[in-house]
Design a protein around this motif. Structure first.
Motif, PDB file in Angstrom:
ATOM      1  N   ILE A 102       0.866  -1.180   0.000  1.00 47.65           N
ATOM      2  CA  ILE A 102       0.000   0.000   0.000  1.00 47.65           C
ATOM      3  C   ILE A 102       0.904   1.232   0.000  1.00 47.65           C
ATOM      4  CG2 ILE A 102      -1.842   1.246   1.177  1.00 47.65           C
ATOM      5  CD1 ILE A 102      -2.713  -1.516   0.302  1.00 47.65           C
ATOM      6  N   ARG A 103       0.728   2.088  -1.000  1.00 44.84           N
ATOM      7  CA  ARG A 103       1.606   3.254  -1.124  1.00 44.84           C
ATOM      8  C   ARG A 103       0.907   4.502  -0.609  1.00 44.84           C
ATOM      9  NH1 ARG A 103       2.945   6.728  -5.542  1.00 44.84           N
ATOM     10  NH2 ARG A 103       1.585   5.500  -6.905  1.00 44.84           N
ATOM     11  N   PHE A 104       1.629   5.271   0.204  1.00 48.83           N
ATOM     12  CA  PHE A 104       1.134   6.513   0.777  1.00 48.83           C
ATOM     13  C   PHE A 104       1.972   7.659   0.201  1.00 48.83           C
ATOM     14  CE2 PHE A 104       0.606   2.999   3.633  1.00 48.83           C
ATOM     15  CZ  PHE A 104      -0.660   3.151   4.188  1.00 48.83           C
ATOM     16  N   PHE A 105       1.311   8.700  -0.325  1.00 48.94           N
ATOM     17  CA  PHE A 105       2.077   9.819  -0.867  1.00 48.94           C
ATOM     18  C   PHE A 105       1.314  11.130  -0.692  1.00 48.94           C
ATOM     19  CE2 PHE A 105      -0.463   8.227  -4.366  1.00 48.94           C
ATOM     20  CZ  PHE A 105      -0.854   9.343  -5.084  1.00 48.94           C
ATOM     21  N   TYR A 106       2.070  12.210  -0.783  1.00 47.54           N
ATOM     22  CA  TYR A 106       1.528  13.556  -0.551  1.00 47.54           C
ATOM     23  C   TYR A 106       1.616  14.352  -1.844  1.00 47.54           C
ATOM     24  CZ  TYR A 106       0.746  17.968   2.000  1.00 47.54           C
ATOM     25  OH  TYR A 106       0.238  19.147   2.485  1.00 47.54           O
ATOM     26  N   LYS A 107       0.542  15.075  -2.160  1.00 53.21           N
ATOM     27  CA  LYS A 107       0.537  15.896  -3.364  1.00 53.21           C
ATOM     28  C   LYS A 107      -0.471  17.027  -3.202  1.00 53.21           C
ATOM     29  CE  LYS A 107      -0.264  15.637  -8.385  1.00 53.21           C
ATOM     30  NZ  LYS A 107      -0.696  14.750  -9.504  1.00 53.21           N
ATOM     31  N   SER A 108      -0.013  18.241  -3.366  1.00 52.36           N
ATOM     32  CA  SER A 108      -0.894  19.419  -3.363  1.00 52.36           C
ATOM     33  C   SER A 108      -1.833  19.454  -2.164  1.00 52.36           C
ATOM     34  CB  SER A 108      -1.704  19.486  -4.663  1.00 52.36           C
ATOM     35  OG  SER A 108      -0.862  19.524  -5.780  1.00 52.36           O
ATOM     36  N   GLN A 109      -1.273  19.381  -0.976  1.00 49.17           N
ATOM     37  CA  GLN A 109      -2.026  19.429   0.275  1.00 49.17           C
ATOM     38  C   GLN A 109      -3.014  18.272   0.421  1.00 49.17           C
ATOM     39  OE1 GLN A 109      -3.097  23.472   1.879  1.00 49.17           O
ATOM     40  NE2 GLN A 109      -2.923  24.037  -0.281  1.00 49.17           N
ATOM     41  N   MET A 110      -2.693  17.148  -0.178  1.00 50.68           N
ATOM     42  CA  MET A 110      -3.551  15.965  -0.082  1.00 50.68           C
ATOM     43  C   MET A 110      -2.695  14.750   0.249  1.00 50.68           C
ATOM     44  SD  MET A 110      -6.783  16.801  -1.398  1.00 50.68           S
ATOM     45  CE  MET A 110      -7.459  15.623  -2.567  1.00 50.68           C
ATOM     46  N   LEU A 111      -3.197  13.924   1.156  1.00 49.16           N
ATOM     47  CA  LEU A 111      -2.611  12.608   1.405  1.00 49.16           C
ATOM     48  C   LEU A 111      -3.364  11.603   0.548  1.00 49.16           C
ATOM     49  CD1 LEU A 111      -0.990  10.441   3.094  1.00 49.16           C
ATOM     50  CD2 LEU A 111      -2.966  10.425   4.638  1.00 49.16           C
ATOM     51  N   PHE A 112      -2.631  10.828  -0.224  1.00 52.12           N
ATOM     52  CA  PHE A 112      -3.245   9.788  -1.050  1.00 52.12           C
ATOM     53  C   PHE A 112      -2.771   8.420  -0.589  1.00 52.12           C
ATOM     54  CE2 PHE A 112      -3.469  13.471  -3.869  1.00 52.12           C
ATOM     55  CZ  PHE A 112      -4.776  13.384  -4.332  1.00 52.12           C
ATOM     56  N   ILE A 113      -3.684   7.458  -0.629  1.00 48.97           N
ATOM     57  CA  ILE A 113      -3.359   6.056  -0.355  1.00 48.97           C
ATOM     58  C   ILE A 113      -3.684   5.276  -1.621  1.00 48.97           C
ATOM     59  CG2 ILE A 113      -3.798   4.045   1.088  1.00 48.97           C
ATOM     60  CD1 ILE A 113      -4.683   5.937   3.321  1.00 48.97           C
ATOM     61  N   HIS A 114      -2.653   4.762  -2.265  1.00 47.70           N
ATOM     62  CA  HIS A 114      -2.834   4.043  -3.531  1.00 47.70           C
ATOM     63  C   HIS A 114      -3.124   2.585  -3.242  1.00 47.70           C
ATOM     64  CE1 HIS A 114      -2.576   3.629  -7.841  1.00 47.70           C
ATOM     65  NE2 HIS A 114      -1.771   2.585  -7.708  1.00 47.70           N
ATOM     66  N   LEU A 115      -4.302   2.124  -3.671  1.00 45.21           N
ATOM     67  CA  LEU A 115      -4.767   0.764  -3.408  1.00 45.21           C
ATOM     68  C   LEU A 115      -4.330  -0.190  -4.512  1.00 45.21           C
ATOM     69  CD1 LEU A 115      -8.413   1.682  -2.325  1.00 45.21           C
ATOM     70  CD2 LEU A 115      -6.434   1.304  -0.843  1.00 45.21           C
ATOM     71  N   PRO A 116      -4.314  -1.483  -4.244  1.00 43.58           N
ATOM     72  CA  PRO A 116      -3.920  -2.464  -5.271  1.00 43.58           C
ATOM     73  C   PRO A 116      -4.761  -2.391  -6.537  1.00 43.58           C
ATOM     74  CG  PRO A 116      -3.981  -3.500  -3.107  1.00 43.58           C
ATOM     75  CD  PRO A 116      -4.544  -2.123  -2.932  1.00 43.58           C
ATOM     76  N   SER A 117      -6.018  -1.973  -6.407  1.00 40.27           N
ATOM     77  CA  SER A 117      -6.919  -1.904  -7.565  1.00 40.27           C
ATOM     78  C   SER A 117      -6.559  -0.773  -8.516  1.00 40.27           C
ATOM     79  CB  SER A 117      -8.363  -1.702  -7.092  1.00 40.27           C
ATOM     80  OG  SER A 117      -8.484  -0.456  -6.413  1.00 40.27           O
ATOM     81  N   GLY A 118      -5.689   0.142  -8.068  1.00 40.04           N
ATOM     82  CA  GLY A 118      -5.338   1.303  -8.875  1.00 40.04           C
ATOM     83  C   GLY A 118      -6.081   2.552  -8.461  1.00 40.04           C
ATOM     84  N   ARG A 119      -7.010   2.402  -7.534  1.00 47.14           N
ATOM     85  CA  ARG A 119      -7.777   3.526  -7.017  1.00 47.14           C
ATOM     86  C   ARG A 119      -7.018   4.186  -5.870  1.00 47.14           C
ATOM     87  NH1 ARG A 119     -12.519   3.956  -3.490  1.00 47.14           N
ATOM     88  NH2 ARG A 119     -12.166   1.822  -2.803  1.00 47.14           N
ATOM     89  N   ASP A 120      -7.265   5.482  -5.648  1.00 45.94           N
ATOM     90  CA  ASP A 120      -6.650   6.200  -4.532  1.00 45.94           C
ATOM     91  C   ASP A 120      -7.704   6.617  -3.516  1.00 45.94           C
ATOM     92  OD1 ASP A 120      -4.121   6.101  -5.664  1.00 45.94           O
ATOM     93  OD2 ASP A 120      -4.334   8.037  -6.671  1.00 45.94           O
ATOM     94  N   LEU A 121      -7.348   6.570  -2.245  1.00 41.63           N
ATOM     95  CA  LEU A 121      -8.127   7.224  -1.202  1.00 41.63           C
ATOM     96  C   LEU A 121      -7.489   8.582  -0.948  1.00 41.63           C
ATOM     97  CD1 LEU A 121      -8.705   4.323   1.375  1.00 41.63           C
ATOM     98  CD2 LEU A 121     -10.086   4.960  -0.616  1.00 41.63           C
ATOM     99  N   ALA A 122      -8.304   9.603  -0.702  1.00 44.49           N
ATOM    100  CA  ALA A 122      -7.787  10.966  -0.561  1.00 44.49           C
ATOM    101  C   ALA A 122      -8.185  11.565   0.784  1.00 44.49           C
ATOM    102  CB  ALA A 122      -8.315  11.838  -1.689  1.00 44.49           C
ATOM    103  N   TYR A 123      -7.234  12.242   1.411  1.00 46.29           N
ATOM    104  CA  TYR A 123      -7.452  12.938   2.680  1.00 46.29           C
ATOM    105  C   TYR A 123      -7.002  14.387   2.483  1.00 46.29           C
ATOM    106  CZ  TYR A 123      -7.860   8.199   4.536  1.00 46.29           C
ATOM    107  OH  TYR A 123      -8.250   6.900   4.766  1.00 46.29           O
ATOM    108  N   VAL A 124      -7.925  15.319   2.654  1.00 45.41           N
ATOM    109  CA  VAL A 124      -7.681  16.725   2.337  1.00 45.41           C
ATOM    110  C   VAL A 124      -6.963  17.438   3.484  1.00 45.41           C
ATOM    111  CG1 VAL A 124      -8.787  18.903   1.689  1.00 45.41           C
ATOM    112  CG2 VAL A 124      -9.741  16.730   0.879  1.00 45.41           C
TER     113      VAL A 124
END
Length: 660
Positions: A528-550
């Motif tokens: 599970i990959r966690f990354f930060y971009k433009s004031q957002m935390l993203f969690i990249h899921l195996p399906s290719g979808r991202d969860l976003a935290y503002v």
């Protein structure tokens, strides 16, 4: 023209909130008042259809041109309204989709439609146009006057002397308001276009749009409601309530035993004090109340049953062909992307445990109140258990109901590498017994050796997987199940000791998220990959979808430690800062992947008539020759992006919806 941005203002005498857009547009009174649109990035045009404006040919062409992307905020509303508009005024232009036997035939194909509300939800933003505009601090904001104008022009009004007895407000009744309403329509298109511009660097994956289209097809298809049964259930409930009320009046002498205040005062006068007459409070009182008061409390319980509201919701939502449509909100839970329910709310239907379900259902459908009253202890309980059975397949068809077995427990064990749990699933063991066995270091067999420990394993699985402790066990009903207060903490400790990889996963995720927020970098935990971009935390899921935290932050918490916080819709239903931590984020991830697995199954079974889904369960309307085993085999296929995950789907067939 590559894209068309749309916003409509409409009128109908059907209550949109109660009945949904499908029933709303079926009314003969339905009409489109204002049609706001913009070709590509051109300025917005507002057509006043009440004044005789006509829709340009290229715009009409675009509505059924699959190469032109149609955009709207809550696009399902515009798509269904325009389906009705084209069928009525331009029937030669209307084009549907699927096969003739499918009940989606009255609606435009959703494949070329995109929804900026779904885009917003995908990025953790609110589900309202006003909310998104405020969260993004857009220069263009939804006009505050809109709510009053919608009420004035878009819904019926009560006839009064002051309005000359009219039942509807027309543009000519308030020309100044109408001009403001046209500006409001224009602004909504502008805000929707501004949202797309602001979010263009965070596109929704094409796979998620494909899932959205499957969701729209399921909503278009709907599920058949036995309206005759619903009508009889409502009539029987009315008769039952009247009978129960009379019995209570005789027992208590109260003028209105339905009054909470009167009933609480009466109980207090008879030595039974309570602050509430809620379901749990009454159940607790019944344990100690004397027999005469027990009878009163039991009658009160029956009167308080609200099952009839579901039957009324069915009547409100059912279309002309008796199918209830629009039951599901795609991305209703934007933390995980799971679906939420609308209108009838299939996600919270009472369970059925009656052995003679078909017989009881037949009595209700026949309106046989006397037999129900004679054969059953509680008519309201019978009506409650029969709610599911009001959903039926078309004549000559059957339902196949198939659902995933312990999907979240499987995904959590897979993600964390909790091998003993995965091995238990591989052996086909009962997960609650296997968990109890690991917790207490002894064999546990359902209805067999050490079988009494299974309940502790079950409550632990349900409550402890996402960091839950004693409070979570209580919330899951541990004390109601007969467990003692002093047993709860040892159960928590035993579960965590038996599942060290899951507990490690919680805190690995916690550390990774905090490091990403602090460094604005990237971390990975077990794929599970966690990354930060433009004031957002993203969690990249195996399906290719991202969860976003503002706008994530690390802030001090009430316990003197540090918590992860982000902006979102909180328990107050407002845009606010929400506190979280590792186990809770693991819950989001696990539920999100479980949701992705369900969507993968929907895609696998898209050749079937999926007419509803409830949590991890699909309801399929099919021919009598379709095999349950074949459906379960297809549903239980592991997605290619989750190698090694063991899934299992179980199912059954039925002549009406029920829990097997």
């Amino acid at each position: 023209m590559k894209s068309l941005s749309i916003d409509l203002e409409t009128f109908s005498d059907v209550d949109l909130n109660k009945s949904g857009v499908y029933r709303y547009t079926e009314s003969p009174a339905f009409e489109i008042l204002l049609f706001g649109f913009a070709r590509d990035d051109d300025p917005v045009t507002v057509l006043d259809l009440t004044a005789g404006d006509t829709v340009p040919k290229d715009v009409l062409d675009a509505l059924t041109d699959e190469t032109v992307t149609k955009w709207a905020f809550n696009a399902s509303f515009e798509r269904i309204c325009l389906s009705a508009y084209l069928r009525k005024y331009y029937p030669e232009r209307f084009v549907t989709y699927s096969i003739p036997e499918d009940s989606v035939r009255n609606y435009l194909d959703p494949a070329s439609w995109r929804c900026s509300m779904i885009w917003s939800a995908y990025l953790g933003l609110p589900l309202s146009l006003k909310g998104v505009g405020e969260a993004l601090d857009l220069e263009e904001q939804k006009m505050a006057e809109g709510k009053e104008l919608l009420r004035y022009f878009c819904t019926p009004c009560k006839p009064r002397k002051a309005n000359s007895g009219r039942t509807r407000n027309l543009p000519s009744d308030a020309p100044d308001k109408w001009e403001v309403f046209k500006k409001y329509n224009r602004r909504d298109v502008e805000v929707e276009m501004s949202i797309k511009k602001h979010l263009r660097n965070f596109p929704v994956p094409e796979s998620v749009w494909e899932e959205y289209h499957i969701d729209q097809e399921i909503n278009d298809r709907g599920i058949l409601v036995d309206l005759e049964m619903a009508e009889q259930a409502i009539a029987i409930d009315s008769r039952s309530r009247a009978s129960l009320t009379e019995k209570l009046k005789k027992l208590t002498g109260l003028s209105n035993p339905n009054s909470v205040v009167q009933m609480k005062d009466w109980l207090s006068a008879h030595g039974l004090k309570t602050d509430t007459l809620g379901k749990k409070a009454v159940a607790s009182l019944l344990e100690t109340a004397p027999d005469d008061l027990k009878e009163v409390l039991k009658l009160r319980q029956q009167i308080a049953k609200s099952s009839v509201k579901k039957y009324q919701a069915m009547q409100n939502a059912a279309c002309r062909d008796h199918r209830a449509r629009g039951m599901f909100q795609f991305y209703g839970a934007n933390r995980s992307g799971r679906f939420s329910g609308r209108l009838i709310q299939l996600q919270n239907l009472p369970q059925n445990h009656m052995p003679d379900l078909a017989e009881a259902r037949a009595l209700v459908k026949n309106g046989d109140y006397d037999s129900l009253d004679l054969l059953y202890d509680s008519v309201p309980n019978v009506l409650s258990e029969l709610i599911r059975t009001a959903f039926i397949p078309r004549p000559g068809m059957k339902f196949i109901v198939s659902d995933f077995s312990s999907i979240e427990a499987r995904v959590l064990a897979y993600l964390s590498g909790e091998q003993h749990t995965m091995d238990s699933f591989a052996r086909g063991e009962d997960i609650y017994c296997a968990t109890a066995s690991a917790m207490f270091h002894k064999p546990v067999v359902k209805h067999g050796i050490n079988g009494e420990l299974r309940q502790k394993g079950k409550i632990a699985v349900l409550a402890c997987g996402y960091g839950g402790s004693v409070g979570a066990l209580k919330a899951m009903g541990a004390l109601d199940m007969g467990l003692q207060e002093e047993e709860l903490q040892p159960i928590v400790d035993a579960w965590r000791a038996a599942n060290p990889h899951i507990t490690k996963f919680w805190w690995d995720v916690d550390r990774a998220v905090k490091e990403v927020i602090r460094t604005k970098g990237t971390r990975e935990v077990r794929g599970i990959r966690f990354f930060y971009k433009s004031q957002m935390l993203f969690i990249h899921l195996p399906s290719g979808r991202d969860l976003a935290y503002v706008k994530p932050m690390i802030q001090p918490n009430q316990y003197g430690g540090e918590s992860i916080t982000y902006m979102g819709i909180g328990s107050t239903k407002k845009w606010e800062r929400i506190e979280s931590y590792g186990p809770k984020i693991v819950e989001n991830i696990t539920q999100a992947i479980s949701r992705d697995i369900l969507c993968y199954a929907m895609r696998t079974l898209s050749h079937c008539f999926i007419c509803a889904h409830v949590h991890d369960e699909l309801i399929i309307e099919c021919g009598m020759d379709v095999s349950v085993d074949a459906v379960c085999e297809q549903m239980g296929r592991t997605p290619p992006w989750a190698p090694g995950l063991l899934l299992r789907a179980d199912g059954y067939e039925c002549e009406f919806y029920k829990k097997d």
